[in-house]
Design a protein around this motif. Structure first.
Motif, short mmCIF file in Angstrom:
data_model
loop_
_atom_site.label_atom_id
_atom_site.label_comp_id
_atom_site.label_asym_id
_atom_site.label_seq_id
_atom_site.Cartn_x
_atom_site.Cartn_y
_atom_site.Cartn_z
N THR A 122 0.84 -1.20 0.00
CA THR A 122 0.00 0.00 0.00
C THR A 122 0.87 1.25 0.00
O THR A 122 1.94 1.23 0.60
CB THR A 122 -0.93 -0.01 1.24
OG1 THR A 122 -1.69 1.20 1.25
CG2 THR A 122 -0.16 -0.13 2.53
N PRO A 123 0.48 2.37 -0.64
CA PRO A 123 -0.61 2.47 -1.63
C PRO A 123 -0.12 1.99 -2.99
O PRO A 123 1.08 1.92 -3.22
CB PRO A 123 -0.88 3.98 -1.64
CG PRO A 123 0.44 4.59 -1.30
CD PRO A 123 1.15 3.64 -0.38
N VAL A 124 -1.08 1.69 -3.90
CA VAL A 124 -0.72 1.19 -5.25
C VAL A 124 -1.47 1.98 -6.32
O VAL A 124 -2.45 2.65 -6.03
CB VAL A 124 -1.05 -0.31 -5.40
CG1 VAL A 124 -0.12 -1.16 -4.59
CG2 VAL A 124 -2.50 -0.59 -5.05
N MET A 125 -0.99 1.85 -7.56
CA MET A 125 -1.60 2.46 -8.76
C MET A 125 -1.73 3.98 -8.62
O MET A 125 -2.59 4.60 -9.25
CB MET A 125 -2.98 1.87 -9.04
CG MET A 125 -2.99 0.35 -9.17
SD MET A 125 -4.66 -0.22 -9.47
CE MET A 125 -4.54 -1.91 -8.92
N GLY A 126 -0.91 4.59 -7.75
CA GLY A 126 -0.96 6.03 -7.57
C GLY A 126 -2.23 6.52 -6.90
O GLY A 126 -2.58 7.70 -6.98
N ARG A 127 -2.95 5.60 -6.23
CA ARG A 127 -4.18 5.97 -5.54
C ARG A 127 -4.16 5.40 -4.13
O ARG A 127 -3.34 4.56 -3.80
CB ARG A 127 -5.41 5.43 -6.30
CG ARG A 127 -5.57 6.06 -7.66
CD ARG A 127 -6.61 5.35 -8.49
NE ARG A 127 -7.90 5.31 -7.81
CZ ARG A 127 -8.95 4.64 -8.28
NH1 ARG A 127 -8.87 4.00 -9.42
NH2 ARG A 127 -10.09 4.63 -7.63
#
Length: 399
Positions: free
Chosen positions: A107-112
């Motif tokens: 965490t966090p992932v995908m820039g979100r």
């Protein structure tokens, strides 16, 4: 293409949501990104709801009464966000529900603001070197990078490419058969596909004698592929001499690095790439001299265009010493046998859970944590064809 269907993704996402709900952890599936070896499920933490009875009051703050004279009560809800730790602590329960031994949570992932869970796909899809080299990302990188290399595809399906001059040195570790030699072969093939001998020269060290000897005869090589360990120290010392000579030439011209020199002077210096396939074997035969030579090249070589790629199957502290680690900021770890090996190479655990066959964790020089990547693959026949092409070209003798 990915190794998982839409139906299977929906089922897995529902299994994750249901399993966590059974343990009182409410989550919503925020985003799903399929990759070649693993699929990333992004979870949004839900709420922990609590209810209590509250007396209803009028505008003066007095409790309201019903017909029988008793205070009227209503149910009030209070909610707090689910802690990320409560999702992390359910890792083994999720692995059991998904019937897989290796899931990875970060965490966090995908820039979100999502908690990412990486679940292996039912079947592994092949990531080819050509596929990555023809991608838009690689074509963009080619325009500005001096030594572009294709690494693979990330767990969300994104193409991962890098510039060797920015790395500036690469350390690769992994147990036997996890994909180290294929990785080195793809990097060398990618470089000789993109660069001519006037722009880049190679020094290949292969104590195993079978991994890189197929490149013998291409004009990029400074010397035939080195297979005798007793010659390595001499050649590394020769490389240090070349590095010091380049510094003297730069000093006379008054420039700081190889790019400025090549822009200013007509006699361009080629980049020099040193690839060592088995560091543990060299360290056994002459540990002090090899370590000293590699560290000197790594410390000072960047400005003169010398870049090192070193692989080892034993990432223990006597092979990958503190001094070597300090000078190799970019690391790649394939599957290793224990958490200790993973900590030695990446300074964090996780590499012991990799699936093998090119599944790797790539720690970039500017990244705070490793990224999961499925490495590119090149077959022996493709290497032969590239080498045959360079054999067929009459390149003038280089000094």
């Amino acid at each position: 293409e990915t190794g998982i269907s839409e139906e299977e993704m929906r089922e897995t996402a529902e299994t994750i949501r249901r399993t966590l709900a059974e343990y009182g952890v409410e989550v919503e599936i925020g985003q799903v990104k399929p990759g070649p070896a693993v699929t990333m499920y992004g979870l949004t933490p839900g709420w922990i709801r609590k209810y209590k009875q509250v007396k209803v009051t009028d505008e003066h703050g007095n409790p309201r009464l019903n017909e029988s004279g008793k205070p009227i009560v209503s149910r009030a809800e209070s909610k707090t966000r689910v802690k990320v730790d409560s999702i992390l602590s359910r890792e083994k329960d999720l692995a059991l529900a998904l019937k897989t031994p290796s899931i990875r949570i970060e965490t966090p992932v995908m820039g979100r603001s999502l908690v990412g869970i990486e679940v292996p796909n039912p079947s592994l899809s092949l990531v080819t070197l050509r596929g990555v080299m023809e991608s838009d990302e690689f074509q963009k990188l080619k325009g500005r990078a001096k030594l572009p290399i294709a690494l693979g595809r990330a767990s969300g399906g994104e193409t991962v490419v890098a510039d060797l001059t920015e790395m500036p040195h690469l350390l690769i570790a992994g147990a036997t058969g996890s994909g180290k030699s294929v990785c080195i072969n793809t990097i060398i093939s990618c470089l000789i596909m993109e660069k001519s001998p006037a722009e880049m020269r190679l020094l290949l060290v292969d104590p195993k004698r079978v991994e890189m000897t197929s490149y013998n005869g291409i004009p990029h090589l400074l010397t035939p592929v080195v297979v005798e360990t007793d010659k390595v120290v001499t050649l590394l010392k020769g490389m240090i001499q070349e590095m010091l000579d380049r510094y003297r030439r730069m000093e006379t011209v008054g420039v700081r690095n190889i790019d400025s020199y090549n822009r200013k002077m007509p006699d361009r210096m080629p980049y020099l790439v040193v690839a060592v396939d088995e560091l543990a074997d060299l360290m056994m035969s002459a540990s002090f001299e090899v370590e000293q030579a590699l560290c000197r090249l790594a410390q000072l070589g960047r400005a003169t265009g010398i870049h090192l790629i070193v692989a080892t199957q034993r990432p223990s502290v006597d092979v990958v010493t503190g001094l070597i680690k300090a000078n190799f900021p970019t690391r790649i770890s394939f599957g290793v046998t224990s958490q200790i090996d993973s900590r030695t190479i990446l300074d964090s655990v996780g590499a012991e859970k990799l699936l093998g066959r090119g599944d790797m964790l790539h720690l970039a020089v500017d990244a705070s944590r490793p990224e999961r990547v499925q490495g590119v693959f090149i077959s022996d026949r493709e290497i032969e064809n590239v080498v045959k092409f360079w054999h067929s070209i009459r390149w003038p003798n280089l000094p």
